[in-house]
Design a protein around this motif. Structure first.
Motif, PDB file in Angstrom:
ATOM      1  N   MET A  38       0.841  -1.196   0.000  1.00 46.47           N
ATOM      2  CA  MET A  38       0.000   0.000   0.000  1.00 46.47           C
ATOM      3  C   MET A  38       0.877   1.247   0.000  1.00 46.47           C
ATOM      4  O   MET A  38       1.966   1.259   0.576  1.00 46.47           O
ATOM      5  N   ILE A  39       0.400   2.281  -0.660  1.00 46.18           N
ATOM      6  CA  ILE A  39       1.138   3.535  -0.743  1.00 46.18           C
ATOM      7  C   ILE A  39       1.167   4.216   0.616  1.00 46.18           C
ATOM      8  O   ILE A  39       0.166   4.265   1.329  1.00 46.18           O
ATOM      9  N   ASP A  40       2.325   4.734   0.988  1.00 47.63           N
ATOM     10  CA  ASP A  40       2.452   5.489   2.223  1.00 47.63           C
ATOM     11  C   ASP A  40       1.507   6.691   2.170  1.00 47.63           C
ATOM     12  O   ASP A  40       1.547   7.482   1.231  1.00 47.63           O
ATOM     13  N   GLY A  41       0.658   6.831   3.173  1.00 46.97           N
ATOM     14  CA  GLY A  41      -0.288   7.943   3.207  1.00 46.97           C
ATOM     15  C   GLY A  41      -1.638   7.647   2.581  1.00 46.97           C
ATOM     16  O   GLY A  41      -2.544   8.474   2.667  1.00 46.97           O
ATOM     17  N   ASP A  42      -1.800   6.471   1.969  1.00 50.01           N
ATOM     18  CA  ASP A  42      -3.085   6.139   1.360  1.00 50.01           C
ATOM     19  C   ASP A  42      -4.118   5.900   2.455  1.00 50.01           C
ATOM     20  O   ASP A  42      -3.915   5.074   3.348  1.00 50.01           O
ATOM     21  N   TYR A  43      -5.227   6.635   2.380  1.00 49.47           N
ATOM     22  CA  TYR A  43      -6.292   6.470   3.358  1.00 49.47           C
ATOM     23  C   TYR A  43      -7.105   5.204   3.122  1.00 49.47           C
ATOM     24  O   TYR A  43      -7.922   4.838   3.944  1.00 49.47           O
ATOM     25  N   GLY A  44      -6.918   4.554   2.000  1.00 48.78           N
ATOM     26  CA  GLY A  44      -7.464   3.232   1.787  1.00 48.78           C
ATOM     27  C   GLY A  44      -8.934   3.168   1.458  1.00 48.78           C
ATOM     28  O   GLY A  44      -9.499   4.047   0.823  1.00 48.78           O
ATOM     29  N   GLY A  45      -9.574   2.083   1.901  1.00 52.83           N
ATOM     30  CA  GLY A  45     -10.969   1.851   1.575  1.00 52.83           C
ATOM     31  C   GLY A  45     -11.500   0.617   2.255  1.00 52.83           C
ATOM     32  O   GLY A  45     -10.861   0.036   3.129  1.00 52.83           O
ATOM     33  N   GLU A  46     -12.688   0.191   1.841  1.00 54.82           N
ATOM     34  CA  GLU A  46     -13.361  -0.959   2.439  1.00 54.82           C
ATOM     35  C   GLU A  46     -13.464  -2.100   1.448  1.00 54.82           C
ATOM     36  O   GLU A  46     -13.810  -1.898   0.282  1.00 54.82           O
ATOM     37  N   MET A  47     -13.195  -3.314   1.935  1.00 58.17           N
ATOM     38  CA  MET A  47     -13.439  -4.533   1.174  1.00 58.17           C
ATOM     39  C   MET A  47     -14.588  -5.294   1.833  1.00 58.17           C
ATOM     40  O   MET A  47     -14.682  -5.351   3.062  1.00 58.17           O
TER      41      MET A  47
END
Length: 380
Positions: free
Chosen positions: A154-163
Motif C-alpha cells: 500500500m502507498i504510504d499515506g493512502d487512506y485506503g478503503g473498504e473490502m
C-alpha cells in the motif's frame, strides 16, 4: 393524407430497425447471475473452486487471482484470494498484489496477506504489525490494529478503503474473495458476511457467524465512508497485542441518543460531498479475558521486511487520499477505536446505500484547509 401515410410508414420503419438492432446487440452486463454473497458456502478444502468469480462480459473484468491455495501458492508472488480470520496469531488482510496503486482504485483486485504460514497466501512481513487486538463475540470475530502498510504494497499515506462481499455490482471487493474462520464451529467454515477496512497504517477486519441471525447487520457494508470507528468500535492500542472476548457491538449505524431514543444513521449520498460530521460516537463493546502477547512469540515464520514502498506519481499530498485529508467524493475511516479516521478515494465499484446502485464515483480535489478541519474533527 398521402404525406401523413408516408410519415407514419417512416416512423414504423425506424422503430422496426431500432428493435432489430437492439435485438442483435449483446446487453451490457453489469451484475453477475449470482452475487458473491450468495455463492457458496464452499466446504473447506475440497469444495472450493479454483475461481469463485467465473462471470464474464462484466464491466470490471475477470477475477484477479484464485481461491484454491496451498503450499504451491504460498509465496510473496501469490494471488490467493481466500482469506482467514482465526485468532490473534492467525488472520489475513486484503491488500494490493503490487505497489503503486491506491486502494480505492483496485479494491476489486486485492489479494490475501496472512500473519501465519499455511494458507497458501502471501505473508505479512516480520515487524509490519504494530499492535493488534483480536475479539471473539457471540456474533463475530474481528481483528483491529496498526500496520506499516507499505510492507503489504500500500502507498504510504493512502487512506485506503473498504473490502466486503458486496460492492456496487454485487461481485465483491475483491471480486471472488472469500473468507474462512474456525472460531464458529471448531472447523473451518466460510463466513458469508464480512468487512475489512484498510488505510492510514490501520485496519479492522470482521467476519460474522454465518449461523447468526444478524450476520448481515453486524457485518454491514453500507457505511463504507465512516470506517472502523463506527463499523468496528474497539480499544486497540499501538504496541499492544492482545486476544479478548467481548460483547457484540451495536449494529453499525445504530445508536442510542442521550434521550434514550434509538436512531439509525443514514450515510449521505456522495453527491452531497465529503462527510464532515457524524451525529454520534459509536459505543465500544465491553471486552473481557484479554490476554497480552509478545509479537515476536506469536508471529513466526514470516519473511523479512522489504524496503518501504514510496508513493506513486499520484502522491499522497496531491491526491484525494493524501495525509492532508483533501476532500473526496467518498470518505472512509479506517482507524481503530475512535481515532485515525482517514478519507478514501474509492473509484472501483464501492458500495452505495443500496446494493444495486452501481454508480461511478467521481473523485475531485478540494482545499487542504478542509482536510485539516476534517482531521481535527475525527482525531480529537
Amino acid at each position: 393524407m398521402s404525406n401523413s401515410v408516408t410519415l407514419s410508414s417512416f416512423v414504423a420503419l425506424v422503430l422496426s430497425a431500432s428493435s432489430l438492432v437492439a435485438a442483435q446487440a449483446p446487453p451490457l452486463a453489469t451484475y453477475p447471475a449470482v452475487p458473491l454473497a450468495k455463492k457458496g458456502p464452499f466446504e473447506y478444502p475440497d469444495g472450493i473452486p479454483f475461481k469463485v468469480d467465473t462471470d464474464t462480459n462484466l464491466i470490471r473484468g475477470l477475477q484477479k487471482g484464485y481461491n484454491i491455495c496451498n503450499g504451491t501458492t504460498e509465496n510473496q508472488e501469490s494471488l490467493c484470494q481466500t482469506s482467514w480470520l482465526n485468532s490473534l496469531e492467525d488472520f489475513c488482510l486484503w491488500a494490493p498484489s503490487e505497489p503503486g496503486h491506491e486502494v480505492g482504485d483496485i479494491e476489486g483486485e486485492m489479494i490475501a496477506w496472512c500473519s501465519k504460514p499455511g494458507h497458501g497466501t502471501r505473508l505479512i512481513p516480520e515487524g509490519a504489525l504494530k499492535g493488534v487486538q483480536f475479539m471473539k463475540t457471540p456474533d463475530y470475530v474481528q481483528v483491529v490494529g496498526f500496520i506499516d502498510q507499505t510492507q503489504i504494497n500500500m502507498i504510504d499515506g493512502d487512506y485506503g478503503g473498504e473490502m466486503d462481499p458486496h460492492g456496487a455490482d454485487s461481485r465483491g471487493n475483491p471480486m471472488g474473495g472469500i473468507v474462512y474462520s474456525d472460531k464458529f464451529t471448531g472447523k473451518p467454515i466460510q463466513g458469508i458476511e464480512w468487512h475489512n477496512f484498510m488505510g492510514s497504517n490501520q485496519f479492522c477486519f470482521k467476519v460474522c457467524d454465518p449461523a447468526g441471525p444478524n450476520a448481515a447487520r453486524y457485518c454491514e457494508h453500507i457505511f463504507d465512508r465512516i470506517g472502523c470507528a463506527f463499523n468496528a468500535p474497539n480499544n486497540a492500542q499501538k504496541d499492544v497485542f492482545e486476544s479478548c472476548e467481548g460483547e457484540s457491538q451495536d449494529f453499525p449505524g445504530v445508536y442510542t441518543g442521550a434521550d434514550g431514543v434509538v436512531t439509525t444513521y443514514k450515510q449521505p449520498a456522495e453527491s452531497l460531498g465529503p462527510i464532515t460530521t457524524v451525529p454520534y460516537v459509536a459505543r465500544v463493546p465491553v471486552s473481557s479475558n484479554c490476554v497480552k502477547h509478545e509479537s515476536a512469540s506469536i508471529y513466526t515464520g514470516l519473511p523479512k521486511p522489504t524496503v518501504s514502498a514510496t508513493s506513486s506519481s499520484s502522491s499522497a499530498s496531491q491526491t484525494a487520499g493524501g495525509s492532508a485529508g483533501i476532500s473526496t467524493s467518498r470518505t472512509t475511516s479506517a482507524g481503530p477505536a475512535q481515532t485515525g479516521n482517514p478519507q478514501n478515494s474509492n473509484t472501483n465499484g464501492g458500495d452505495s446505500n443500496n446494493e444495486s446502485g452501481a454508480e461511478r464515483v467521481v473523485v475531485f480535489s478540494g482545499l487542504a484547509a478542509f482536510g485539516v478541519a476534517f482531521a481535527a474533527l475525527f482525531l480529537a
